[in-house]
Design an enzyme around this catalytic site. Structure first.
Site, short mmCIF file in Angstrom:
data_model
loop_
_atom_site.label_atom_id
_atom_site.label_comp_id
_atom_site.label_asym_id
_atom_site.label_seq_id
_atom_site.Cartn_x
_atom_site.Cartn_y
_atom_site.Cartn_z
N LYS A 169 3.44 -6.57 -6.89
CA LYS A 169 3.01 -7.65 -7.79
C LYS A 169 3.97 -8.84 -7.69
CE LYS A 169 -0.66 -5.67 -9.55
NZ LYS A 169 -0.77 -5.08 -10.88
N ARG A 182 0.43 3.93 -8.93
CA ARG A 182 -0.58 3.37 -8.04
C ARG A 182 0.15 2.46 -7.05
NH1 ARG A 182 -3.98 -1.16 -7.60
NH2 ARG A 182 -6.08 -0.67 -6.84
#
Length: 334
Positions: free
Chosen positions: A277, A312
């Site tokens: 991210k 994840r």
């Protein structure tokens, strides 16, 4: 009132320490917080009985995943425009090969997505999303024995995916985008993952605001879990995801990371989806998403230290290796 257990991993436990969610961390102290008020530390023994039960009970298996140890969810984006790996696996052969590779690297479940949810992403039609995902899932199911989740907001896509062999529905919209999706999961007896997001992918990073991001996200997930259980999905078959990067600034993401153990109070396994991210790149000085593996692994281990059950990730092998070392040196198992 909100209660955040303060997890520890030391191999020597204090008298009266409680195991967190039946996993690899323990706690003897809890932060008690009230909106608009001050926080204080209390002993775990002072917890209300119902909350103590929810915080300590082992999480039931979901889609054959046993949460007594951390689990890795490999990301398979069959899209041309995902923020990190868009276009890398959007041909049928590339997607199936990547799934095989992630399973070989140690992935316990593969999450297949056919619609990019990066900031600013446009919607994809149901037909296109089905065409991207269902054939890949069918090929995976024929070739390997691994749980498969479908990352979608849409009932038609979920139905095609489960017909092809998917066994879990992962909705980044928290089952609010398509009102028919949750009832479909009930009727099909499918476990689900419910995520928090402020806004939709096209608008979510346009000045997101919260009163208290950790408590606001907790309240949202608590409401969604209650709504799903009222429809007929057992709490034991719901995974919760605080939605790192979905309608959050860097400060919001860091606050959520610092308070991940709060979400154990929902009584569900927690999924952390922080891999590659933007905040990892901004803090770590890696503007290219593909270069964010080291930072992603560091954030993943920070989540595991708070008892997060599912990671994840894009970089399965690196995360698996780091996790094996972390568990060895903390005495949390091999």
């Amino acid at each position: 009132m909100y209660y955040r257990p303060i997890p520890r991993t030391d191999h020597v436990r204090t008298t009266g320490a409680l195991t967190l969610a039946g996993g690899w961390t323990w706690f003897d102290t809890v932060e008690e917080t009230q909106r608009g008020g001050t926080s204080r530390l209390i002993a775990a023994a002072e917890l209300p009985d119902d909350l103590r039960q929810r915080l300590t009970s082992p999480r039931a298996p979901i889609a054959t995943l046993d949460f007594a140890t951390p689990k890795l969810m490999g990301i398979l984006n069959v899209t041309p425009d995902s923020f990190s790996d868009g276009g890398a696996h959007n041909t049928f052969a590339d997607a199936v090969n990547r799934a095989r590779a992630m399973v070989a690297e140690g992935a316990h479940i593969i999450d297949v997505g056919g619609e990019s949810t990066r900031p600013g992403a446009a919607d994809v039609t149901e037909a296109e999303e089905i065409a991207r995902t269902a054939p890949v899932i069918a090929a995976m199911r024929a070739a390997m024995d691994v749980p498969i989740s479908i990352d979608t907001r849409k009932t038609a896509v979920a139905q095609a995916a489960t017909d092809a062999g998917a066994t879990l529905v992962n909705d980044v919209a928290g089952f609010r985008f398509d009102p028919a999706l949750a009832p479909f999961c009930v009727a099909s007896r499918l476990p689900v993952c419910v995520m928090h997001a402020q806004g939709d992918p096209a608008t979510m990073q346009k000045n997101p605001r919260y009163d208290h991001v950790a408590l606001d996200v907790y309240d949202f997930l608590a409401e969604r879990v209650s709504a799903l259980t009222a429809l007929g999905i057992p709490r034991a078959q719901i995974i919760v995801d605080p939605g790192i990067g979905f309608g959050k600034t860097q400060a919001h993401n860091l606050t959520l990371m610092q308070n991940l153990s709060l979400f154990h109070g929902l009584g569900c396994p927690i999924l952390l989806g922080a891999s590659r991210k933007r905040f990892i790149g901004d803090i770590g000085g890696t503007p290219e998403a593909g270069a964010r593996m080291p930072g992603s692994v560091a954030v993943a281990l920070a989540g595991i230290a708070q008892g997060v059950q599912v990671l994840r990730v894009h970089d399965v092998d690196a995360t698996r290796a780091a996790l094996a070392l972390w568990r060895a040196v903390t005495g949390s198992g091999g």
